[in-house]
Design a protein around this motif. Structure first.
Motif, PDB file in Angstrom:
ATOM      1  N   PRO A  81       0.838  -1.203   0.000  1.00 11.47           N
ATOM      2  CA  PRO A  81       0.000   0.000   0.000  1.00 11.47           C
ATOM      3  C   PRO A  81       0.872   1.251   0.000  1.00 11.47           C
ATOM      4  O   PRO A  81       1.974   1.265   0.536  1.00 11.47           O
ATOM      5  CB  PRO A  81      -0.796  -0.118   1.306  1.00 11.47           C
ATOM      6  N   GLU A  82       0.374   2.284  -0.634  1.00  3.76           N
ATOM      7  CA  GLU A  82       1.121   3.539  -0.678  1.00  3.76           C
ATOM      8  C   GLU A  82       0.905   4.268   0.637  1.00  3.76           C
ATOM      9  O   GLU A  82      -0.232   4.518   1.045  1.00  3.76           O
ATOM     10  CB  GLU A  82       0.628   4.394  -1.848  1.00  3.76           C
ATOM     11  N   GLU A  83       2.001   4.594   1.300  1.00  3.93           N
ATOM     12  CA  GLU A  83       1.903   5.231   2.599  1.00  3.93           C
ATOM     13  C   GLU A  83       1.876   6.739   2.432  1.00  3.93           C
ATOM     14  O   GLU A  83       2.596   7.302   1.611  1.00  3.93           O
ATOM     15  CB  GLU A  83       3.080   4.803   3.475  1.00  3.93           C
ATOM     16  N   ARG A  84       1.094   7.368   3.230  1.00 10.27           N
ATOM     17  CA  ARG A  84       1.000   8.816   3.168  1.00 10.27           C
ATOM     18  C   ARG A  84       1.394   9.352   4.528  1.00 10.27           C
ATOM     19  O   ARG A  84       0.760   9.058   5.530  1.00 10.27           O
ATOM     20  CB  ARG A  84      -0.444   9.204   2.843  1.00 10.27           C
ATOM     21  N   TRP A  85       2.459  10.123   4.538  1.00 12.82           N
ATOM     22  CA  TRP A  85       2.969  10.659   5.791  1.00 12.82           C
ATOM     23  C   TRP A  85       2.432  12.067   5.989  1.00 12.82           C
ATOM     24  O   TRP A  85       2.500  12.908   5.109  1.00 12.82           O
ATOM     25  CB  TRP A  85       4.500  10.682   5.792  1.00 12.82           C
ATOM     26  N   GLN A  86       1.969  12.321   7.187  1.00  8.87           N
ATOM     27  CA  GLN A  86       1.404  13.624   7.473  1.00  8.87           C
ATOM     28  C   GLN A  86       2.457  14.628   7.918  1.00  8.87           C
ATOM     29  O   GLN A  86       2.317  15.817   7.681  1.00  8.87           O
ATOM     30  CB  GLN A  86       0.331  13.507   8.562  1.00  8.87           C
ATOM     31  N   TYR A  87       3.496  14.144   8.573  1.00 11.73           N
ATOM     32  CA  TYR A  87       4.452  15.085   9.151  1.00 11.73           C
ATOM     33  C   TYR A  87       5.227  15.858   8.084  1.00 11.73           C
ATOM     34  O   TYR A  87       5.709  16.955   8.334  1.00 11.73           O
ATOM     35  CB  TYR A  87       5.420  14.377  10.108  1.00 11.73           C
ATOM     36  N   ILE A  88       5.350  15.331   6.890  1.00  8.08           N
ATOM     37  CA  ILE A  88       6.071  16.050   5.833  1.00  8.08           C
ATOM     38  C   ILE A  88       5.335  17.342   5.491  1.00  8.08           C
ATOM     39  O   ILE A  88       5.927  18.412   5.379  1.00  8.08           O
ATOM     40  CB  ILE A  88       6.241  15.155   4.587  1.00  8.08           C
ATOM     41  N   GLU A  89       4.032  17.238   5.342  1.00  7.93           N
ATOM     42  CA  GLU A  89       3.249  18.434   5.024  1.00  7.93           C
ATOM     43  C   GLU A  89       3.215  19.403   6.205  1.00  7.93           C
ATOM     44  O   GLU A  89       3.207  20.615   6.025  1.00  7.93           O
ATOM     45  CB  GLU A  89       1.828  18.028   4.633  1.00  7.93           C
ATOM     46  N   GLU A  90       3.207  18.872   7.429  1.00  6.92           N
ATOM     47  CA  GLU A  90       3.156  19.727   8.603  1.00  6.92           C
ATOM     48  C   GLU A  90       4.470  20.490   8.797  1.00  6.92           C
ATOM     49  O   GLU A  90       4.463  21.636   9.241  1.00  6.92           O
ATOM     50  CB  GLU A  90       2.852  18.900   9.853  1.00  6.92           C
ATOM     51  N   LEU A  91       5.588  19.862   8.477  1.00  4.98           N
ATOM     52  CA  LEU A  91       6.883  20.495   8.717  1.00  4.98           C
ATOM     53  C   LEU A  91       7.310  21.449   7.609  1.00  4.98           C
ATOM     54  O   LEU A  91       8.223  22.239   7.798  1.00  4.98           O
ATOM     55  CB  LEU A  91       7.974  19.430   8.906  1.00  4.98           C
ATOM     56  N   GLU A  92       6.680  21.371   6.441  1.00  8.22           N
ATOM     57  CA  GLU A  92       7.076  22.246   5.338  1.00  8.22           C
ATOM     58  C   GLU A  92       6.878  23.712   5.689  1.00  8.22           C
ATOM     59  O   GLU A  92       7.681  24.563   5.309  1.00  8.22           O
ATOM     60  CB  GLU A  92       6.276  21.909   4.079  1.00  8.22           C
ATOM     61  N   ASN A  93       5.857  24.031   6.409  1.00  3.31           N
ATOM     62  CA  ASN A  93       5.533  25.421   6.694  1.00  3.31           C
ATOM     63  C   ASN A  93       5.940  25.852   8.095  1.00  3.31           C
ATOM     64  O   ASN A  93       5.593  26.941   8.521  1.00  3.31           O
ATOM     65  CB  ASN A  93       4.032  25.647   6.500  1.00  3.31           C
ATOM     66  N   GLN A  94       6.665  25.010   8.817  1.00  3.29           N
ATOM     67  CA  GLN A  94       7.066  25.342  10.177  1.00  3.29           C
ATOM     68  C   GLN A  94       8.430  26.033  10.169  1.00  3.29           C
ATOM     69  O   GLN A  94       9.262  25.794   9.296  1.00  3.29           O
ATOM     70  CB  GLN A  94       7.159  24.076  11.039  1.00  3.29           C
ATOM     71  N   GLU A  95       8.648  26.868  11.145  1.00  5.35           N
ATOM     72  CA  GLU A  95       9.921  27.550  11.297  1.00  5.35           C
ATOM     73  C   GLU A  95      10.506  27.161  12.651  1.00  5.35           C
ATOM     74  O   GLU A  95       9.800  27.186  13.666  1.00  5.35           O
ATOM     75  CB  GLU A  95       9.729  29.067  11.231  1.00  5.35           C
ATOM     76  N   VAL A  96      11.779  26.807  12.665  1.00  2.00           N
ATOM     77  CA  VAL A  96      12.436  26.384  13.894  1.00  2.00           C
ATOM     78  C   VAL A  96      13.099  27.594  14.533  1.00  2.00           C
ATOM     79  O   VAL A  96      13.861  28.318  13.880  1.00  2.00           O
ATOM     80  CB  VAL A  96      13.495  25.286  13.611  1.00  2.00           C
ATOM     81  N   ILE A  97      12.808  27.802  15.797  1.00  5.81           N
ATOM     82  CA  ILE A  97      13.391  28.924  16.529  1.00  5.81           C
ATOM     83  C   ILE A  97      14.363  28.358  17.556  1.00  5.81           C
ATOM     84  O   ILE A  97      13.993  27.524  18.388  1.00  5.81           O
ATOM     85  CB  ILE A  97      12.288  29.747  17.236  1.00  5.81           C
ATOM     86  N   VAL A  98      15.592  28.801  17.476  1.00  4.61           N
ATOM     87  CA  VAL A  98      16.630  28.329  18.380  1.00  4.61           C
ATOM     88  C   VAL A  98      17.113  29.506  19.202  1.00  4.61           C
ATOM     89  O   VAL A  98      17.442  30.562  18.664  1.00  4.61           O
ATOM     90  CB  VAL A  98      17.817  27.704  17.589  1.00  4.61           C
ATOM     91  N   ASP A  99      17.174  29.298  20.502  1.00  3.41           N
ATOM     92  CA  ASP A  99      17.629  30.353  21.397  1.00  3.41           C
ATOM     93  C   ASP A  99      19.123  30.158  21.660  1.00  3.41           C
ATOM     94  O   ASP A  99      19.520  29.219  22.359  1.00  3.41           O
ATOM     95  CB  ASP A  99      16.845  30.297  22.708  1.00  3.41           C
ATOM     96  N   VAL A 100      19.947  30.982  21.068  1.00  2.00           N
ATOM     97  CA  VAL A 100      21.391  30.919  21.251  1.00  2.00           C
ATOM     98  C   VAL A 100      21.803  32.099  22.118  1.00  2.00           C
ATOM     99  O   VAL A 100      21.601  33.256  21.726  1.00  2.00           O
ATOM    100  CB  VAL A 100      22.138  30.968  19.896  1.00  2.00           C
ATOM    101  N   PRO A 101      22.365  31.822  23.278  1.00  2.00           N
ATOM    102  CA  PRO A 101      22.766  32.938  24.131  1.00  2.00           C
ATOM    103  C   PRO A 101      23.949  33.687  23.524  1.00  2.00           C
ATOM    104  O   PRO A 101      24.797  33.104  22.845  1.00  2.00           O
ATOM    105  CB  PRO A 101      23.158  32.269  25.445  1.00  2.00           C
ATOM    106  N   GLU A 102      23.989  34.970  23.765  1.00  2.00           N
ATOM    107  CA  GLU A 102      25.093  35.794  23.274  1.00  2.00           C
ATOM    108  C   GLU A 102      26.378  35.387  23.994  1.00  2.00           C
ATOM    109  O   GLU A 102      26.372  35.133  25.193  1.00  2.00           O
ATOM    110  CB  GLU A 102      24.807  37.275  23.540  1.00  2.00           C
ATOM    111  N   ARG A 103      27.448  35.332  23.258  1.00  2.00           N
ATOM    112  CA  ARG A 103      28.741  34.996  23.842  1.00  2.00           C
ATOM    113  C   ARG A 103      29.316  36.240  24.489  1.00  2.00           C
ATOM    114  O   ARG A 103      29.379  37.305  23.865  1.00  2.00           O
ATOM    115  CB  ARG A 103      29.680  34.481  22.754  1.00  2.00           C
ATOM    116  N   GLU A 104      29.711  36.064  25.717  1.00  2.00           N
ATOM    117  CA  GLU A 104      30.276  37.202  26.420  1.00  2.00           C
ATOM    118  C   GLU A 104      31.683  37.466  25.896  1.00  2.00           C
ATOM    119  O   GLU A 104      32.508  36.563  25.825  1.00  2.00           O
ATOM    120  CB  GLU A 104      30.335  36.917  27.919  1.00  2.00           C
ATOM    121  N   VAL A 105      31.905  38.692  25.520  1.00  2.00           N
ATOM    122  CA  VAL A 105      33.214  39.073  25.003  1.00  2.00           C
ATOM    123  C   VAL A 105      33.996  39.645  26.175  1.00  2.00           C
ATOM    124  O   VAL A 105      33.596  40.612  26.804  1.00  2.00           O
ATOM    125  CB  VAL A 105      33.079  40.110  23.868  1.00  2.00           C
TER     126      VAL A 105
END
Length: 183
Positions: A81-105
């Motif tokens: 059977p042909e499998e249909r994955w839902q997460y591919i469509e869900e992740l196409e329009n998502q944006e990943v936000i990563v919190d990177v702390p500023e490096r102290e100089v």
């Protein structure tokens, strides 16, 4: 007994008037015979082993299966059977936000590669560093213990840049450079 100062024993020389003994053969006839028997036995063993591998394989007699037991019928395998994955469509329009702390100089860094009493020694070290491809400065300080001529490099924004230049100096056989905060 003192073995180090002991005299060496005199060498014995055979008398010159004795007749030379007749030379015996180096190998007796029974050793040669034994070697021939062993080699021929080894050759026979190799021939007998190689003859067994060339024989035709024996045919097996088929075993009769009683007809009272029906043969199982193989069912055809259904199509995949042909499998249909839902997460591919869900992740196409998502944006990943990563919190990177500023490096102290931290404060800027300097690297001191030598401190000399004579200005000629400091100039020689500066010339050697220039041959490696880095620019050094000479700072003269007058302290309680006399005049010192320091060979320094920098300022560097961080320790990583200073470490990079220190590795270049180590490849050029200049060792012992210290990294400090800029004053």
């Amino acid at each position: 007994m003192d073995y180090a100062n002991r005299k060496r024993p005199a060498k014995r020389t055979p008398p010159k008037n004795t007749k030379k003994a007749a030379k015996k053969p180096a190998v007796s006839w029974w050793v040669v015979l034994l070697a021939i028997v062993l080699v021929s036995g080894f050759v026979w063993l190799l021939v007998s082993i190689s003859g067994k591998s060339e024989q035709a394989p024996q045919q097996q007699v088929p075993v009769d299966v009683p007809e009272s037991q029906p043969q199982p019928v193989a069912e055809p395998i259904p199509d995949k059977p042909e499998e249909r994955w839902q997460y591919i469509e869900e992740l196409e329009n998502q944006e990943v936000i990563v919190d990177v702390p500023e490096r102290e100089v931290g404060p800027p860094k300097l690297m001191q590669c030598g401190s000399f009493r004579n200005i000629s020694d400091a100039e020689e070290m500066r010339a050697t560093i220039a041959m490696i491809g880095l620019e050094a400065q000479i700072r003269t300080t007058d302290g309680s213990n006399g005049v010192w001529h320091r060979v320094i490099l920098g300022p560097y924004e961080g320790r990583r840049a200073a470490e990079t230049d220190r590795h270049k100096l180590q490849r050029g056989n200049i060792r012992g450079c210290q990294i400090w905060n800029w004053n």
